[in-house]
Motif scaffolding. Structure first.
Motif, PDB file in Angstrom:
ATOM      1  N   THR A   1      24.644  -1.779   7.811  1.00  0.00           N
ATOM      2  CA  THR A   1      24.457  -3.214   7.583  1.00  0.00           C
ATOM      3  C   THR A   1      24.258  -3.465   6.094  1.00  0.00           C
ATOM      4  N   ARG A   2      24.816  -4.590   5.625  1.00  0.00           N
ATOM      5  CA  ARG A   2      24.796  -4.869   4.195  1.00  0.00           C
ATOM      6  C   ARG A   2      24.306  -6.283   3.904  1.00  0.00           C
ATOM      7  N   GLY A   3      23.247  -6.702   4.613  1.00  0.00           N
ATOM      8  CA  GLY A   3      22.641  -8.008   4.363  1.00  0.00           C
ATOM      9  C   GLY A   3      23.671  -9.128   4.403  1.00  0.00           C
ATOM     10  N   ALA A   4      23.658  -9.987   3.384  1.00  0.00           N
ATOM     11  CA  ALA A   4      24.553 -11.149   3.343  1.00  0.00           C
ATOM     12  C   ALA A   4      26.021 -10.754   3.273  1.00  0.00           C
TER      13      ALA A   4
ATOM     14  N   GLY B   1      27.373  -8.549   5.283  1.00  0.00           N
ATOM     15  CA  GLY B   1      27.888  -8.181   6.601  1.00  0.00           C
ATOM     16  C   GLY B   1      27.631  -6.735   6.940  1.00  0.00           C
ATOM     17  N   CYS B   2      28.622  -6.071   7.535  1.00  0.00           N
ATOM     18  CA  CYS B   2      28.401  -4.676   7.915  1.00  0.00           C
ATOM     19  C   CYS B   2      29.722  -3.912   7.975  1.00  0.00           C
TER      20      CYS B   2
ATOM     21  N   LEU C   1      28.023 -14.086   8.591  1.00  0.00           N
ATOM     22  CA  LEU C   1      28.144 -15.538   8.638  1.00  0.00           C
ATOM     23  C   LEU C   1      27.453 -16.123   7.404  1.00  0.00           C
TER      24      LEU C   1
ATOM     25  N   VAL D   1      24.998 -18.395   5.742  1.00  0.00           N
ATOM     26  CA  VAL D   1      23.811 -19.202   6.051  1.00  0.00           C
ATOM     27  C   VAL D   1      22.915 -19.275   4.812  1.00  0.00           C
TER      28      VAL D   1
ATOM     29  N   PRO E   1      19.471 -18.253   3.829  1.00  0.00           N
ATOM     30  CA  PRO E   1      18.349 -17.480   4.370  1.00  0.00           C
ATOM     31  C   PRO E   1      16.995 -18.018   3.892  1.00  0.00           C
TER      32      PRO E   1
ATOM     33  N   GLY F   1      17.520  -6.866  10.573  1.00  0.00           N
ATOM     34  CA  GLY F   1      18.082  -5.587  11.016  1.00  0.00           C
ATOM     35  C   GLY F   1      17.710  -5.273  12.464  1.00  0.00           C
TER      36      GLY F   1
ATOM     37  N   PHE G   1      19.723  -7.513  14.721  1.00  0.00           N
ATOM     38  CA  PHE G   1      21.105  -6.994  14.736  1.00  0.00           C
ATOM     39  C   PHE G   1      21.207  -5.814  15.705  1.00  0.00           C
TER      40      PHE G   1
ATOM     41  N   ALA H   1      21.701 -12.166  13.940  1.00  0.00           N
ATOM     42  CA  ALA H   1      20.939 -11.828  12.731  1.00  0.00           C
ATOM     43  C   ALA H   1      21.032 -12.957  11.701  1.00  0.00           C
ATOM     44  N   ALA H   2      22.191 -13.606  11.613  1.00  0.00           N
ATOM     45  CA  ALA H   2      22.343 -14.725  10.669  1.00  0.00           C
ATOM     46  C   ALA H   2      21.435 -15.887  11.074  1.00  0.00           C
TER      47      ALA H   2
ATOM     48  N   VAL I   1      17.780 -15.074  10.107  1.00  0.00           N
ATOM     49  CA  VAL I   1      17.365 -15.208   8.697  1.00  0.00           C
ATOM     50  C   VAL I   1      17.176 -16.673   8.286  1.00  0.00           C
TER      51      VAL I   1
HETATM   52  P1  ADP Z   1      17.716  -4.768   7.239  1.00  0.00           P
HETATM   53  O1  ADP Z   1      16.952  -5.988   7.671  1.00  0.00           O
HETATM   54  O2  ADP Z   1      17.548  -3.613   8.187  1.00  0.00           O
HETATM   55  O3  ADP Z   1      17.537  -4.383   5.812  1.00  0.00           O
HETATM   56  P2  ADP Z   1      20.251  -6.063   6.567  1.00  0.00           P
HETATM   57  O4  ADP Z   1      19.545  -6.780   5.481  1.00  0.00           O
HETATM   58  O5  ADP Z   1      21.432  -5.243   6.201  1.00  0.00           O
HETATM   59  O6  ADP Z   1      19.277  -5.144   7.431  1.00  0.00           O
HETATM   60  O7  ADP Z   1      20.696  -7.171   7.644  1.00  0.00           O
HETATM   61  C1  ADP Z   1      21.192  -6.834   8.922  1.00  0.00           C
HETATM   62  C2  ADP Z   1      22.284  -7.810   9.316  1.00  0.00           C
HETATM   63  O8  ADP Z   1      21.722  -9.133   9.318  1.00  0.00           O
HETATM   64  C3  ADP Z   1      23.478  -7.895   8.364  1.00  0.00           C
HETATM   65  O9  ADP Z   1      24.453  -6.936   8.702  1.00  0.00           O
HETATM   66  C4  ADP Z   1      23.969  -9.318   8.599  1.00  0.00           C
HETATM   67  O10 ADP Z   1      24.760  -9.376   9.757  1.00  0.00           O
HETATM   68  C5  ADP Z   1      22.664 -10.080   8.863  1.00  0.00           C
HETATM   69  N1  ADP Z   1      22.146 -10.692   7.628  1.00  0.00           N
HETATM   70  C6  ADP Z   1      21.136 -10.247   6.837  1.00  0.00           C
HETATM   71  N2  ADP Z   1      20.954 -11.055   5.773  1.00  0.00           N
HETATM   72  C7  ADP Z   1      21.860 -12.055   5.890  1.00  0.00           C
HETATM   73  C8  ADP Z   1      22.198 -13.217   5.122  1.00  0.00           C
HETATM   74  N3  ADP Z   1      21.540 -13.519   3.978  1.00  0.00           N
HETATM   75  N4  ADP Z   1      23.193 -14.010   5.568  1.00  0.00           N
HETATM   76  C9  ADP Z   1      23.868 -13.740   6.708  1.00  0.00           C
HETATM   77  N5  ADP Z   1      23.598 -12.653   7.482  1.00  0.00           N
HETATM   78  C10 ADP Z   1      22.618 -11.819   7.086  1.00  0.00           C
END
Ligand code: ADP
Length: 288
Positions: A205-208, A210-211, A225, A227, A229, A236, A239, A264-265, A268
Motif C-alpha cells: 500500500t502506498r497511501g494516497a 494507491g497500491c 481514490l 479524497v 484526508p 491500512g 484496507f 480506506a479512502a 481517511v
Molecule cells: P498504512 O496506514 O498501513 O500506513 P497506507 O497509508 O499505505 O497504509 O494506506 C493504505 C491504503 O489506504 C492505501 O493503499 C489507499 O488505498 C488508502 N489511502 C491511504 N491514504 C489515502 C489518501 N490520502 N487518499 C486516498 N486513499 C488513501
C-alpha cells in the motif's frame, strides 16, 4: 468461509494537554477520551463491517467488558478472546493543541495470549478458512504453522515491522500486506526484492498513491481514490480487513482491491479509528 484473526486489542486513552509534558513535569489534561484500538481489533472490525465472518483470537484483562461489547456489536465473534490476570493492552496518548502527540504503549495481555486459546479456536476452523496475523501479538509463527497444517490460507500484515517475525512468517504466507515503508524494511532485512519473495500475492500500500499487487507474473498498480484526508489512522487496517473479506467471499483480487481502496479512502475522510470504520453499504455508496 471464516477468517480467524490472531489480533492485538488495545484501549487507546487519549488526553488533551496544553503541551507535551517535559521530564519531571506534572500537567493537567483538559479532556480524556478512550477508544478501541490495536491493529488486530481494527482489522476484525473492518472484516465484520465488510460482511465477513470473523473470529477474533486474542486476550484482554479482567475488567474490559466494554471491549468485548464493542467488538461483538460490530459483528465480531469474541468467543476466543481470553480474559487474563494482566492489564488489557493500552496506549496512553497525549495530544497537544497543535496536534503533536506522544504515545506510551503497553502490550499487556496481547503479549500473554495462551497457546491453548489459539489451539482451541483453530480446532473449530475449516479447510479453506483464512488465518490472519500482524506483529502486535505473540504466537504468530506457532499459530500460522497450525493453521497451515489444518489447510487454512495465511494472510499476514507485516506491521509494525519486525525482521524476525517476517522471516518466520513469510514462508507460510499466501497473502502479504504491507505499506511502502514496511516493504523497504523487508527488502533490506531479507536481501530480496518484494517480487522475489516466496508469497503468491503481495500487496504494497502506498497511501494516497494507491497500491501495488505483486505476483510472480509482475506488478500491477491501482490508483487510490481522490479524497481530502483528515486522519489517516486506521487506513491500512481498514484496507486489509476489506481486502481479505473480499477474497474470503470469492471476489477476484482486482475486485477485492477496488473495494479495499474505496473503504480506506472513505476511512481517511473521518476522524477516529475502529469506531468509524465504514460498513459495506457506506463503502459501496461512497462517491468521492
Ligand atoms: P498504512 O496506514 O498501513 O500506513 P497506507 O497509508 O499505505 O497504509 O494506506 C493504505 C491504503 O489506504 C492505501 O493503499 C489507499 O488505498 C488508502 N489511502 C491511504 N491514504 C489515502 C489518501 N490520502 N487518499 C486516498 N486513499 C488513501
Amino acid at each position: 468461509m471464516a477468517v480467524w484473526n490472531l489480533g492485538s486489542i488495545n484501549e487507546d486513552i487519549v488526553y488533551s494537554v496544553p503541551h507535551i509534558p517535559a521530564a519531571g513535569e506534572t500537567l493537567a489534561a483538559t479532556q480524556m477520551r478512550h477508544y478501541l484500538g490495536g491493529k488486530g481489533a481494527n482489522m476484525s472490525v473492518a472484516l465484520a463491517r465488510a460482511g465477513a465472518e470473523v473470529r477474533h483470537i486474542g486476550a484482554i484483562g479482567q475488567s474490559s467488558d466494554w471491549i468485548v461489547d464493542r467488538l461483538s456489536g460490530a459483528g465480531v465473534d469474541t468467543r476466543h478472546i481470553a480474559r487474563l490476570p494482566f492489564a488489557t493492552g493500552h496506549a496512553i496518548i497525549v495530544v497537544d493543541d497543535a496536534g503533536e502527540n506522544a504515545i506510551t504503549l503497553f502490550p499487556g495481555a496481547n503479549a500473554e495470549i495462551p497457546v491453548e486459546t489459539v489451539q482451541g479456536a483453530l480446532s473449530e476452523a475449516k479447510t479453506g478458512d483464512w488465518f490472519l496475523a500482524q506483529n502486535e501479538t505473540v504466537l504468530q509463527e506457532e499459530s500460522a504453522t497450525l493453521a497451515k497444517d489444518l489447510g487454512l490460507r495465511v494472510a499476514y500484515a507485516a506491521a509494525p515491522f519486525s525482521a524476525g517475525a517476517a522471516r518466520a512468517m513469510v514462508p507460510m504466507t499466501d497473502l502479504l500486506v504491507l505499506n511502502a515503508v514496511e516493504a523497504a524494511q523487508l527488502e533490506e532485512a531479507s536481501g530480496q526484492g518484494i517480487a522475489d519473495l516466496p508469497v503468491a500475492d503481495v500487496i504494497v500500500t502506498r497511501g494516497a498513491e494507491g497500491c501495488d499487487w505483486v505476483t510472480a507474473e509482475g506488478t500491477r498498480h491501482f490508483e487510490a481514490l481522490k479524497v481530502e484526508p483528515v486522519d489517516t489512522t486506521g487506513a491500512g487496517d481498514t484496507f486489509t480487513g476489506y481486502l481479505l473479506a473480499g477474497l474470503d467471499r470469492g471476489a477476484s483480487m482486482e475486485e477485492a482491491i477496488e473495494l479495499a481502496q474505496r473503504a480506506a479512502a472513505l476511512m481517511v475522510t473521518r476522524h477516529g479509528t475502529s469506531d468509524v470504520i465504514p460498513d459495506i453499504a457506506e463503502v459501496q455508496a461512497f462517491r468521492p
